[in-house]
Write an enzyme that holds these catalytic residues in place. Structure first.
Site, PDB file in Angstrom:
ATOM      1  N   ARG A   7      54.051 -53.216  30.601  1.00  0.00           N
ATOM      2  CA  ARG A   7      53.500 -52.404  31.852  1.00  0.00           C
ATOM      3  C   ARG A   7      53.979 -52.744  33.106  1.00  0.00           C
ATOM      4  NH1 ARG A   7      46.904 -53.074  30.976  1.00  0.00           N
ATOM      5  NH2 ARG A   7      46.672 -55.357  30.620  1.00  0.00           N
ATOM      6  N   SER A  51      46.067 -49.183  33.486  1.00  0.00           N
ATOM      7  CA  SER A  51      46.448 -49.699  32.300  1.00  0.00           C
ATOM      8  C   SER A  51      47.794 -49.514  31.886  1.00  0.00           C
ATOM      9  CB  SER A  51      45.536 -49.019  31.209  1.00  0.00           C
ATOM     10  OG  SER A  51      44.207 -49.252  31.473  1.00  0.00           O
ATOM     11  N   GLU A  83      44.919 -35.277  27.410  1.00  0.00           N
ATOM     12  CA  GLU A  83      46.228 -35.680  26.875  1.00  0.00           C
ATOM     13  C   GLU A  83      47.372 -34.371  26.741  1.00  0.00           C
ATOM     14  OE1 GLU A  83      43.941 -37.213  26.091  1.00  0.00           O
ATOM     15  OE2 GLU A  83      43.845 -39.081  26.850  1.00  0.00           O
ATOM     16  N   ASP A  89      40.819 -53.523  21.808  1.00  0.00           N
ATOM     17  CA  ASP A  89      40.315 -52.108  21.475  1.00  0.00           C
ATOM     18  C   ASP A  89      39.936 -51.503  20.061  1.00  0.00           C
ATOM     19  OD1 ASP A  89      39.666 -51.441  24.323  1.00  0.00           O
ATOM     20  OD2 ASP A  89      41.664 -51.028  24.799  1.00  0.00           O
ATOM     21  N   ARG A 105      51.593 -53.391  25.236  1.00  0.00           N
ATOM     22  CA  ARG A 105      50.685 -53.385  26.650  1.00  0.00           C
ATOM     23  C   ARG A 105      51.301 -54.850  27.038  1.00  0.00           C
ATOM     24  NH1 ARG A 105      45.701 -56.719  26.855  1.00  0.00           N
ATOM     25  NH2 ARG A 105      44.389 -55.884  28.468  1.00  0.00           N
TER      26      ARG A 105
END
Lengths: 315, 263
Positions: free
Chosen positions: A12, A39, A60, A118, A169
């Site tokens: 990211r 995020s 989305e 998550d 990520r």
């Protein structure tokens, strides 16, 4: 146990840098996010170019079709969301972006097992299978921050048409250098195949690289190819590397059904049948974990486990 | 890497390029003529529907006045005023009405209607934009997506400082799709006052009466609650054309026009 110290890059952060550069170089670039700019990495773009950033909210399907409208009006929209939740809008991607071949760049972040904390709900292990079936879509899955930056710019500034860019990520292996070149449709040979040809992409390229080193200690010469373009896949490199090897291995943080292993099997079964070992998530969901390393261990995807599977297959 | 790639604004150059006109289109005589054109198209539509086994007949019949008002009046009158007006079709199954209108207005060859829904035809059962250049902006057929597309065009136009108005043709059954309401919120959040949602309130959806499947009422109040202006008009080409023209003057909010068939 090999401690994963090489996962010190961040997708990211690389994406944030790429978006700023894309926005600076081309005024038609707009960025849309579904209320996750902190995020995904789009926040930096939002701060630098607020007039060209839209936070669409937690929606989305609306994100995807709004991006389509912006492309129709001549913009180069980049729509970013967690890969898992972007797939919620797969049908919009198909019917509104793919059918009209619109110049939309979809960025699925937190893909694969990278969103370890998550758990299963957030871990997109099916996105490549879904996106690979869309006519005219290009799929890119960079492994390193360097590759992420170059390929996002390439897809945005120099490629007309819809692209899906699959990113993790953080936990990005710094396996490439800034001088490495990447182009859409290409792949990168990290090591030439001898006994075994290993194909991988994204964060798992780093894991596979360590597995290759372990194999070498056992006297097995394994090559490694970074298949950063999933579609259109680099058939020539896959065929040439596989031709040298007794065993072809695919390593991915995706369901083994429909992912890279399937794509490589499609190429080889037509051109040059080979025994293929598909290593990835074996038709299951992920799980939450306290660390990325812990999740790889739980899923059986550490370098040691991968090396063991390959050795077992060689007999 | 070359950096600045030429942006290819798909809308510029072909979207609705066949529809623009010159000359007055705002007088009562024009509206009277519009009603005649719509009635003539309706008669052709009935014949056409019988030739294709009545495919989506109800929806096509209830939308022919809307199609006539948007394509036959609203877009051309915009060009007279110097406003680029675009129609996004969200309920894609009204192609019989759309194609019959295009043929009646000479925008496509009347003979082309005979090829409707054949694999090689430009007239696909649900619109394929790439086969209908100059007439249709977006491919459709999957419900619920048109308002988001229109919002995207409006947001891009705002960035570019382009003066555009975008009408979106929605069905009432289509309002069951959650994405419509996601997009309604987006339009309100960004105060897209150049968006007009035109809702074909024919009171029926696939299984039966809309209020028995999933009640839509109080429909105008729902749009207002989402931060929109909402008006109701009878299903009459002149009323639709006059009302949508007047809606241009309303600012600060997106607008919903509910076109009611006699229930």
């Amino acid at each position: 146990m090999v401690v994963i110290v090489w996962f010190n890059g961040s997708y990211r952060k690389a994406l944030a840098e790429a978006l700023i550069e894309a926005g600076s170089r081309n005024s038609s670039v707009v960025v849309l996010d579904a209320d996750t700019p902190k995020s995904t990495g789009t926040l930096a773009f939002a701060r630098k170019f607020p007039e060209r950033f839209i936070n669409i909210g937690i929606s989305e399907q609306d994100l995807v079709a709004t991006a389509a409208g912006m492309a129709l009006a001549g913009k180069t929209p980049i729509a970013a969301a967690f890969a898992m939740f972007l797939m919620r809008a797969w049908e919009q991607v198909r019917n509104t972006i793919a059918r009209d071949k619109l110049n939309v760049k979809l960025i699925g972040t937190h893909a694969g097992l990278s969103d370890f904390m998550d758990g299963a709900s957030h871990q997109a292990l099916e996105d490549i299978a879904l996106m690979r079936t869309l006519p005219g879509f290009t799929i890119i899955a960079p492994a390193s921050p360097a590759a992420t930056k170059k390929l996002v710019l390439e897809a945005t500034l120099n490629h007309e048409g819809p692209v899906y860019i699959r990113l993790g990520r953080d936990n990005a292996p710094n396996i490439h250098t800034d001088s490495d070149e990447f182009h859409i449709g290409g792949s990168k040979i990290i090591e030439d195949a001898v006994d075994v040809a290993v194909f991988s992409f994204g964060p798992m390229l780093g894991v596979a690289h360590q597995a290759v080193k372990i194999l070498r200690k056992h006297g097995i010469q394994a090559g490694l190819v970074d298949v950063y373009t999933i579609k259109p896949i680099d058939r020539d490199t896959i065929i040439k590397q596989s031709a040298k090897a007794n065993l072809v291995v695919c390593v991915e943080d995706h369901n083994i059904h429909g992912g890279l292993g399937s794509a490589v099997a499609e190429v080889l079964s037509e051109a040059m049948p080979r025994r293929i070992l598909r290593i990835g998530v074996n038709d299951s969901f992920g799980a939450s974990a306290r660390t990325y390393q812990q999740l790889l261990e739980y899923m059986g995807l550490t370098p040691e486990r991968i090396a063991d599977k390959i050795r077992g297959e060689l007999g | 890497m070359s950096g600045e790639r030429d942006a290819a604004p798909i809308l510029n150059g072909f979207a609705h390029s066949l529809l623009v006109t010159e000359g007055p289109l705002l007088g009562s005589k024009d509206l009277h003529l519009l009603v005649e054109r719509a009635e003539s198209a309706r008669r052709k539509l009935v014949n056409f529907l019988s030739s294709i086994g009545g495919w989506h007949a109800g929806s096509s019949l209830s939308s022919i006045n809307i199609v006539a008002a948007l394509y036959g009046h609203w877009i051309p009158s915009g060009s007279v005023k110097g406003i680029e007006r675009l129609v996004v079709i969200s309920k894609g199954h009204i192609t019989p009405a759309l194609y019959v209108w295009f043929a009646a207005e000479g925008l496509i060859n009347e003979k082309e209607l005979e090829t409707f829904a054949e694999p090689w035809s430009m007239l696909q059962s649900h619109p394929e934009a790439r086969r209908l250049k100059g007439l249709v902006i977006n491919s459709s057929g999957s419900l619920g997506q048109g308002l988001s597309i229109a919002n995207g065009i409006a947001l891009a136009s705002r960035i570019d400082g382009t003066h555009r108005e975008i009408a979106v043709l929605l069905g009432d059954g289509e309002l069951d799709e959650g994405q419509v309401w996601e997009a309604a919120s987006t339009a309100a959040a960004h105060r897209l006052d150049n968006i007009i949602a035109v809702i074909d309130r024919n009171m029926v959806q696939h299984t039966g009466p809309t209020e028995m499947v999933k009640p839509k009422e109080p429909l105008a109040a729902k749009w207002e609650a989402f931060g929109w202006y909402a008006v109701e008009v009878p299903n009459n080409a002149a009323a639709i054309a006059a009302t949508i023209e007047a809606l241009s003057e309303l600012k600060d909010k997106p607008k919903a026009m509910i076109v009611r068939s006699r229930g």
